[in-house]
Motif scaffolding. Structure first.
Motif, mmCIF file in Angstrom:
data_model
loop_
_atom_site.group_PDB
_atom_site.id
_atom_site.type_symbol
_atom_site.label_atom_id
_atom_site.label_comp_id
_atom_site.label_asym_id
_atom_site.label_seq_id
_atom_site.Cartn_x
_atom_site.Cartn_y
_atom_site.Cartn_z
ATOM 1 N N GLN A 1 0.829 -1.209 0.000
ATOM 2 C CA GLN A 1 0.000 0.000 0.000
ATOM 3 C C GLN A 1 0.859 1.253 0.000
ATOM 4 N N GLN A 2 1.883 1.289 0.835
ATOM 5 C CA GLN A 2 2.757 2.456 0.903
ATOM 6 C C GLN A 2 3.498 2.681 -0.402
ATOM 7 N N LEU A 3 3.893 1.602 -1.048
ATOM 8 C CA LEU A 3 4.585 1.721 -2.327
ATOM 9 C C LEU A 3 3.636 2.245 -3.403
ATOM 10 N N LEU A 4 2.408 1.746 -3.426
ATOM 11 C CA LEU A 4 1.430 2.193 -4.414
ATOM 12 C C LEU A 4 1.146 3.686 -4.270
ATOM 13 N N TYR A 5 1.187 4.201 -3.039
ATOM 14 C CA TYR A 5 0.963 5.629 -2.819
ATOM 15 C C TYR A 5 2.011 6.489 -3.541
ATOM 16 N N THR A 6 3.189 5.945 -3.762
ATOM 17 C CA THR A 6 4.284 6.719 -4.359
ATOM 18 C C THR A 6 4.294 6.666 -5.881
ATOM 19 N N ILE A 7 3.413 5.862 -6.462
ATOM 20 C CA ILE A 7 3.412 5.665 -7.916
ATOM 21 C C ILE A 7 2.335 6.544 -8.543
ATOM 22 N N PRO A 8 2.687 7.368 -9.526
ATOM 23 C CA PRO A 8 1.693 8.261 -10.139
ATOM 24 C C PRO A 8 0.718 7.510 -11.044
ATOM 25 N N ASN A 9 -0.277 8.235 -11.490
ATOM 26 C CA ASN A 9 -1.245 7.676 -12.425
ATOM 27 C C ASN A 9 -0.597 7.464 -13.794
ATOM 28 N N VAL A 10 -1.155 6.561 -14.547
ATOM 29 C CA VAL A 10 -0.678 6.288 -15.905
ATOM 30 C C VAL A 10 -1.403 7.210 -16.879
#
Length: 424
Positions: free
Chosen positions: A102-111
């Motif tokens: 979850q924490q990692l996904l928070y750092t990834i921008p939208n495509v």
């Protein structure tokens, strides 16, 4: 945030999209997401198997005792105890993997969508339309900060005294112009079917995470640390969060809200001519449009929002252009974004006054904003928003582009709201 399904089913496309946004180590980050997800899933499988065995073995203990098979019953008890200890470790491992994921996904921008152009920054944005007329100005045309002083309608020095740089004080006809614009924008939004709301201008961290300001823009937000609350950078945050953890009915979509709020941005590191006067403020007024929609209709909603903002600029008689932002300039959360800029004749430069974005399911996944289809399936919504409009640079352009030897002319559409047709 991106969904696990989106990442697992379209891994290569996701990586390419993140690379278009110039997201560093896109491939490695997505591989890490997949590894954490696999660890979570595989641990869950072992845990479920063990829990089933605990349940079955626990039920068998009583039967073994009744049959006088004490040794076998004791062995079964030992097995259950051992499994329970193992399961504690498995549960902790699974929870940790889920948390890290979850924490990692928070750092990834939208495509970004396919039609988002390649590019590194603002210089690579694509101009898709221009409108409005060139404004003939007097030879001694002044920038808005000089006009504000000349007509005593905005006091920047007084704002510095009271608060600091970036917090101007509007006075007399300057204050009335601000109020006129707010009411004009709200009336236009209501006429287009938007329901007006008046949300708080302070939000909790969950709201910041819901729309993607946190953790990405934490340094740009004013943080009330004692209460762990944030001053909003845009009404998008509280209005969109109205629908956090909500399941909507398909028949109620699209939902259309508008809101006037004050907005607060630290703008750390901003300096020079680009921040002079009203060009970049720490506190400013803005009317925001927010839509919640179903996927198959969101592109139409986006176009309707673009048409609405363009109509406002036409009624204000301002020269404008519309840009489709490139991958390197689009926001962290947007799948596609168009900026509106108005031309300042006195400054000889374009001023951004609105961004209109479609976020696809990115915000909705963070918010758990869903809708129930006619066949009772639950799907993620699409969210959209746009400024309609942000006031400071609109005011700057109105003052500069409408200056005459007699004073500053007010556009016809605003006269009923202002109660005057000239600042003199």
């Amino acid at each position: 945030m991106l969904t696990i399904k989106q990442i697992t089913e379209n891994t290569d496309a996701v990586v390419r999209g993140l690379e278009k946004k110039h997201f560093k180590n896109a491939k490695e980050t997505i591989e890490q997401v997949l590894a954490l997800n696999n660890k979570r899933k595989s641990t869950q499988v072992v845990l479920d198997t063990n829990l089933a065995e605990v349940n079955t073995t626990s039920k068998a203990i009583g039967a073994l005792m009744k049959e006088g098979k004490k040794d076998e019953a004791e062995a079964a008890k030992a097995r259950v105890a051992s499994l329970k200890e193992t399961n504690k470790t498995l549960q902790a491992d699974m929870d940790q993997a889920a948390h890290d994921l979850q924490q990692l996904l928070y750092t990834i921008p939208n495509v970004p969508y396919e039609e988002v152009p390649e590019g590194n920054g603002a210089e690579d944005n694509l101009v898709v339309k221009m409108g409005g007329m060139e404004t003939p100005l007097p030879k001694d045309a002044l920038p808005h900060w000089e006009l504000a002083k000349k007509y005593d309608i905005i006091d920047f020095d007084l704002g510095v005294k009271i608060t600091g740089a970036g917090f101007p004080v509007y006075k007399g006809k300057g204050a009335r112009l601000q109020r006129a614009l707010i009411n004009f924008f709200l009336d236009e939004a209501r006429a287009s079917g938007y329901t007006e709301v008046m949300p708080p201008t302070v939000v909790n961290a969950a709201s910041g995470y819901g729309t993607g300001q946190l953790p990405d823009k934490e340094g740009q937000m004013y943080h009330c640390e004692v209460d762990d609350l944030y001053l909003i950078p845009t009404a998008e945050v509280p209005v969109t969060n109205i629908y956090r953890d909500v399941i909507l009915d398909e028949k109620d979509l699209p939902i259309k809200n508008c809101a006037y709020t004050e907005c607060f941005r630290r703008e750390a590191g901003s300096y020079g001519k680009d921040v002079r006067g009203l060009n970049r403020l720490h506190e400013f007024s803005k009317v925001e449009l927010v839509r919640i929609d179903k996927p198959e209709h969101s592109r139409q909603s986006h176009q309707e929002m673009l048409d609405h903002v363009e109509g406002l600029l036409q009624k204000l008689e301002l020269p404008y252009r519309i840009l489709r932002l490139c991958g390197g300039d689009i926001s962290f959360t947007a799948a596609i974004c168009y900026d509106f800029e108005v031309y300042s004749e006195a400054q000889k430069r374009w001023l951004e006054v609105s961004s209109v974005s479609n976020f696809d399911t990115y915000q909705a996944n963070r918010l758990k904003c869903r809708y129930r289809t006619a066949d009772k399936k639950t799907e993620l919504c699409h969210t959209l928003n746009g400024s309609a409009l942000a006031l400071p640079r609109i005011v700057a352009a109105l003052l500069e582009n409408n200056q005459t030897p007699e004073g500053i002319r007010i556009p016809k559409a605003l006269v009923p709201y202002c109660g005057f047709d000239m600042i003199d």
